[in-house]
Design an enzyme around this catalytic site. Structure first.
Site, PDB file in Angstrom:
ATOM      1  N   ASP A 166      -8.333  -9.005  13.524  1.00 37.22           N
ATOM      2  CA  ASP A 166      -7.592  -9.412  14.811  1.00 37.22           C
ATOM      3  C   ASP A 166      -8.865  -9.932  15.805  1.00 37.22           C
ATOM      4  O   ASP A 166     -10.295 -10.226  15.301  1.00 37.22           O
ATOM      5  CB  ASP A 166      -6.567  -7.868  15.538  1.00 37.22           C
ATOM      6  N   ASP A 222       1.732 -14.373  16.441  1.00 35.98           N
ATOM      7  CA  ASP A 222       2.516 -13.512  16.446  1.00 35.98           C
ATOM      8  C   ASP A 222       4.149 -13.725  15.796  1.00 35.98           C
ATOM      9  O   ASP A 222       5.069 -13.937  16.258  1.00 35.98           O
ATOM     10  CB  ASP A 222       2.600 -12.350  16.968  1.00 35.98           C
TER      11      ASP A 222
HETATM   12  C1  GLA Z   1      -2.048  -8.794  17.597  1.00 37.15           C
HETATM   13  C2  GLA Z   1      -2.389  -9.675  15.443  1.00 37.15           C
HETATM   14  C3  GLA Z   1      -0.534  -8.892  15.293  1.00 37.15           C
HETATM   15  C4  GLA Z   1      -0.990  -7.141  15.208  1.00 37.15           C
HETATM   16  C5  GLA Z   1      -0.917  -6.902  16.746  1.00 37.15           C
HETATM   17  C6  GLA Z   1      -1.191  -5.511  17.134  1.00 37.15           C
HETATM   18  O1  GLA Z   1      -0.603  -9.383  17.929  1.00 37.15           O
HETATM   19  O2  GLA Z   1      -1.532 -11.120  15.465  1.00 37.15           O
HETATM   20  O3  GLA Z   1       0.002  -9.030  14.055  1.00 37.15           O
HETATM   21  O4  GLA Z   1      -1.349  -6.819  14.151  1.00 37.15           O
HETATM   22  O5  GLA Z   1      -1.696  -7.559  16.925  1.00 37.15           O
HETATM   23  O6  GLA Z   1      -1.951  -5.282  18.118  1.00 37.15           O
END
Ligand code: GLA
Length: 407
Positions: A166, A222
């Site tokens: 990430d 997301d």
């Molecule tokens: C980010 C990523 C998600 C997930 C969260 C976990 O938002 O884009 O897919 O992995 O972190 O905290």
């Protein structure tokens, strides 16, 4: 012409040196053109699996949940349909020991990560884990910055087959391409085949640089469990993500995929028709198909979506071409993906809320108008009449029809 062997030894030596230097120079000059894709031999078709985040978030994930997902992946038939990776997302980490080794939360993972990976492997599946390129993960757990080689070695010892990295809590000036290159090299140094999933949400246009670095990279923020929505912090609904995926279709291919994020199918925020459209489009994109629901509690409708082998076959087509939008008429759209048998997968998408007829013209999908072709509906699992020139279908609001057209 003088024969090489008849030359005096010092002259032969300098000639050999000259040839060697020229070859090395050629190799150096050609290097940037040699490979546009990560050469780890993995993800030749888009990875398929399950990830804990969309269904369980930070609080509700633990080793029991992960084992249950592995069990259900096998018992539901998902493994036989091609799903393979069981990935724990954020919140498995709790800290580092005195030597800097990453440690799992002993309350949530009392048996340890190695035992969990062994369990997943015992089911004939592969095991994945999550980290972050910054100081901390998005949920505030320790990130990998400065510990990349140490973490990669630990993952390899545990038997990790997939790493998602990430992009939260990076330090000022941290460069995405350089950071992900460090982790790529760290993973490669372990000698273990590990799929590398880059997750910087499309913020620094990874499709332009990540091909030789990762096996997949997120193209957007997301995913949210909604058909059309936009969150202020960067979350997107299905319709917002597909609009971001369309212009970057040419960057995907075997070993290196645009990733529109994990599936929301079965999480309850959309209708089954919307989930069918979501799954159809992800397959048309050659997207990684990473389910994100509770696999141990699936409705028949959810199973019928995730297990639709005809749609999965479109996703997994070995040519690995990402489909794109070929027609837009307000809320009515036609999306097409070229397949290795010369056919096309076509999604007729109705973004609006009223039913409408949508027509895919052969000329729009790269066929002559006079061509006669077979048409098969991939959700009804039915061969339709042969068509010449176009195929039209009535599509309900917020839904899609998906067909496979074969000349
Ligand atoms: C980010 C990523 C998600 C997930 C969260 C976990 O938002 O884009 O897919 O992995 O972190 O905290």
């Amino acid at each position: 012409m003088t024969h090489f062997l008849s030359l005096p030894l010092p002259r032969r030596r300098s000639l050999v040196r000259l040839v060697a230097i020229s070859l090395a120079l050629c190799a150096l000059l050609m290097a940037p053109f040699a490979s546009k894709a990560l050469e780890n031999g993995l993800a030749r078709t888009p990875p398929m699996g399950w990830n804990s985040w969309n269904g369980f978030g930070c609080k509700n994930v633990n080793e029991k949940v992960v084992r249950a997902a592995a069990d259900a992946m096998v018992s539901s038939g998902m493994k036989d349909a091609g799903y393979q990776y069981i990935v724990i997302d954020d919140c498995w980490q709790i800290g580092r020991d005195a030597a800097g080794n990453i440690m799992a939360d002993p309350e949530k993972y009392p048996s340890g990560i190695k035992a969990l990976a062994d369990y997943v492997h015992s089911k004939g599946l592969k095991f994945g884990i999550y980290t972050d390129a910054g100081v901390k993960t998005c949920a505030g757990r320790p990130g990998s910055l400065g510990h990349e080689y140490q973490d990669a070695a630990q993952y390899a010892r545990w038997g990790v087959d997939f790493v998602k990295e990430d992009w939260c809590n990076t330090v000022p000036g941290q460069d995405s391409e350089a950071s992900y290159t460090v982790m790529r090299n760290a993973l490669a140094s372990t000698g273990r085949p590990i799929v590398f999933s880059i997750c910087e949400w499309g913020s620094t246009k990874p499709w332009l640089w990540a091909g030789p670095i990762g096996n997949m990279w997120r193209s957007a923020g997301d995913i949210q469990d909604c058909w059309s929505c936009r969150r202020r912090w960067g979350g997107h609904g299905v319709l917002q993500i597909i609009d971001l995926m369309d212009p970057i279709y040419s960057y995907a291919g075997p070993g290196h995929w645009n990733d529109p994020d994990m599936l929301e199918v079965g999480n309850g925020g959309m209708t089954d028709a919307e989930y069918r459209a979501h799954f159809s489009l992800w397959a048309l994109f050659s997207a990684p198909l990473i389910s994100g629901n509770d696999l141990s509690q699936m409705t028949e409708a959810t199973k019928a979506i995730l297990l639709n082998k005809e749609v999965i076959a479109v996703d997994q087509d070995p040519m690995g071409i990402q489909g794109h939008r070929v027609r837009k008429d307000g809320d009515l759209e036609v999306w097409s993906k070229q397949l290795s048998d010369g056919g096309r997968a076509v999604v007729l998408l109705n973004r609006g809320d009223k039913p409408a007829t949508i027509t895919a013209n052969w000329t729009a999908i790269g066929y002559p108008a006079t061509l006669k072709a077979r048409v098969r509906d991939l959700w009804l699992h039915q061969d339709l009449a042969r068509h010449t020139g176009s195929y039209a279908a009535e599509v309900p609001g917020s839904a899609a029809v998906m067909v496979r057209i074969t000349p």
